[in-house]
Design a protein around this motif. Sequence first.
Motif, PDB file in Angstrom:
ATOM      1  N   GLY A 159       0.773  -1.228   0.000  1.00 24.09           N
ATOM      2  CA  GLY A 159       0.000   0.000   0.000  1.00 24.09           C
ATOM      3  C   GLY A 159       0.806   1.280   0.000  1.00 24.09           C
ATOM      4  N   TYR A 160       2.139   1.183  -0.049  1.00 23.13           N
ATOM      5  CA  TYR A 160       2.955   2.390  -0.079  1.00 23.13           C
ATOM      6  C   TYR A 160       2.808   3.075  -1.440  1.00 23.13           C
ATOM      7  CZ  TYR A 160       5.258   1.110   4.276  1.00 23.13           C
ATOM      8  OH  TYR A 160       5.516   0.809   5.585  1.00 23.13           O
ATOM      9  N   GLY A 161       2.477   4.353  -1.382  1.00 21.74           N
ATOM     10  CA  GLY A 161       2.339   5.126  -2.606  1.00 21.74           C
ATOM     11  C   GLY A 161       3.584   5.892  -2.970  1.00 21.74           C
ATOM     12  N   ALA A 162       4.632   5.749  -2.149  1.00 22.31           N
ATOM     13  CA  ALA A 162       5.905   6.418  -2.416  1.00 22.31           C
ATOM     14  C   ALA A 162       7.009   5.628  -1.727  1.00 22.31           C
ATOM     15  CB  ALA A 162       5.887   7.858  -1.903  1.00 22.31           C
ATOM     16  N   MET A 163       8.202   5.642  -2.315  1.00 19.75           N
ATOM     17  CA  MET A 163       9.336   4.948  -1.707  1.00 19.75           C
ATOM     18  C   MET A 163      10.631   5.610  -2.140  1.00 19.75           C
ATOM     19  SD  MET A 163       9.084   1.366  -3.856  1.00 19.75           S
ATOM     20  CE  MET A 163       7.322   1.239  -3.459  1.00 19.75           C
ATOM     21  N   GLY A 188       2.133   5.240 -10.906  1.00 21.57           N
ATOM     22  CA  GLY A 188       1.239   5.433  -9.772  1.00 21.57           C
ATOM     23  C   GLY A 188       1.933   5.497  -8.431  1.00 21.57           C
ATOM     24  N   VAL A 189       3.227   5.209  -8.386  1.00 18.71           N
ATOM     25  CA  VAL A 189       3.999   5.251  -7.141  1.00 18.71           C
ATOM     26  C   VAL A 189       5.117   6.272  -7.288  1.00 18.71           C
ATOM     27  CG1 VAL A 189       5.475   3.942  -5.566  1.00 18.71           C
ATOM     28  CG2 VAL A 189       3.487   2.838  -6.615  1.00 18.71           C
ATOM     29  N   LYS A 190       5.227   7.186  -6.334  1.00 15.89           N
ATOM     30  CA  LYS A 190       6.302   8.169  -6.362  1.00 15.89           C
ATOM     31  C   LYS A 190       7.620   7.505  -5.979  1.00 15.89           C
ATOM     32  CE  LYS A 190       3.353  12.098  -5.134  1.00 15.89           C
ATOM     33  NZ  LYS A 190       3.005  13.089  -4.087  1.00 15.89           N
ATOM     34  N   LEU A 191       8.662   7.869  -6.706  1.00 16.07           N
ATOM     35  CA  LEU A 191       9.998   7.340  -6.423  1.00 16.07           C
ATOM     36  C   LEU A 191      10.936   8.500  -6.135  1.00 16.07           C
ATOM     37  CD1 LEU A 191      11.902   4.872  -6.299  1.00 16.07           C
ATOM     38  CD2 LEU A 191      12.348   5.230  -8.744  1.00 16.07           C
ATOM     39  N   MET A 192      11.530   8.495  -4.941  1.00 13.81           N
ATOM     40  CA  MET A 192      12.520   9.487  -4.560  1.00 13.81           C
ATOM     41  C   MET A 192      13.888   8.814  -4.487  1.00 13.81           C
ATOM     42  SD  MET A 192       9.453   9.776  -2.878  1.00 13.81           S
ATOM     43  CE  MET A 192       9.507   9.629  -1.094  1.00 13.81           C
ATOM     44  N   GLY A 215      11.218  11.056 -14.082  1.00 12.74           N
ATOM     45  CA  GLY A 215      10.080  11.330 -13.209  1.00 12.74           C
ATOM     46  C   GLY A 215      10.335  11.144 -11.730  1.00 12.74           C
ATOM     47  N   VAL A 216      11.602  11.193 -11.310  1.00 15.46           N
ATOM     48  CA  VAL A 216      11.918  11.061  -9.882  1.00 15.46           C
ATOM     49  C   VAL A 216      11.351  12.262  -9.124  1.00 15.46           C
ATOM     50  CG1 VAL A 216      13.822  11.135  -8.211  1.00 15.46           C
ATOM     51  CG2 VAL A 216      13.920   9.582 -10.173  1.00 15.46           C
ATOM     52  N   TYR A 217      10.772  11.994  -7.965  1.00 19.48           N
ATOM     53  CA  TYR A 217      10.016  13.022  -7.225  1.00 19.48           C
ATOM     54  C   TYR A 217      10.923  14.025  -6.519  1.00 19.48           C
ATOM     55  CZ  TYR A 217       6.245  14.956  -4.362  1.00 19.48           C
ATOM     56  OH  TYR A 217       5.334  15.798  -3.770  1.00 19.48           O
TER      57      TYR A 217
END
Length: 281
Positions: A159-163, A188-192, A215-217
Amino acid sequence: MKITNVEPIVLKAPLGEPWRIGTAVFTSMSSVLVRVDTDEGITGYGECMVRFAPAAAAAVVEEILKPVAVGQDPFEVELIWDRMYQVMRGRGHSKGYMLEAMSGVDIALWDVMGKALGQPIHRILGSYGRTTLPVYASSLLFKPTEVLVREAEELAAQGYGAMKLKIGQGVEPDMRNVREIRRALGDGVKLMVDANCAFDTLTALQLGRQLEAAGVYWFEEPVAPENLDGYTKLARAFDMPVAGGESEFNRWAVKELMVREGIDIIQPDLARCGGFTEARK
């Protein structure tokens, strides 16, 4: 209410496998808890985030900070913070172990106040009314690409929407990991990404342009904390936010980054920067 004792407690635990990041390899995790006792039976706990030589931070708590705090009113947290800081500022110790040790004491004092008032700390600080906060999974460490992809998919399934992905191995291997994780997760998932200060400015600029295109956040701690000109150059070069501040230790250092417009997202670490008292400034 008066403080009767300040006790550092060293914690250290081996890791099942080494944690590899851009500037270090950890085979164990260390920290120092700080216990503050009062004459009214209320005890507070804080943490000093110390990854190496935790006994050094414990010694600072025991030998330098404890004599300052014992006998004081824990509600006079600003006064105690200033007195702790003044002990060593003239000797050049305004960062590092000194501030990490102060963090543990300060967090413990806020814990005492919260318990005495029967309120969570966020309300004492001045709550913004939030009942939930977004979270992200941290972090995907240095591992083979196929392992990172599998771990990222597992986190997304939870359920993580970002990692956040640790980088610092070089432009090509870092971008390979980013591309493969992005391909597996979709948009659909943010990537930092977090470099832990591993790059020089030129390499960070070259890599950052590719990260932005992918597209890295955000790009976290791309260069060394003292490289303020580098931070400014990178922040001006990207639309992608530059994040950092975890390796800074007080309001003056963070102010310099802000004045130079070298940072978009500030990430103070409460257990390093002087606790709640300093972080809120």
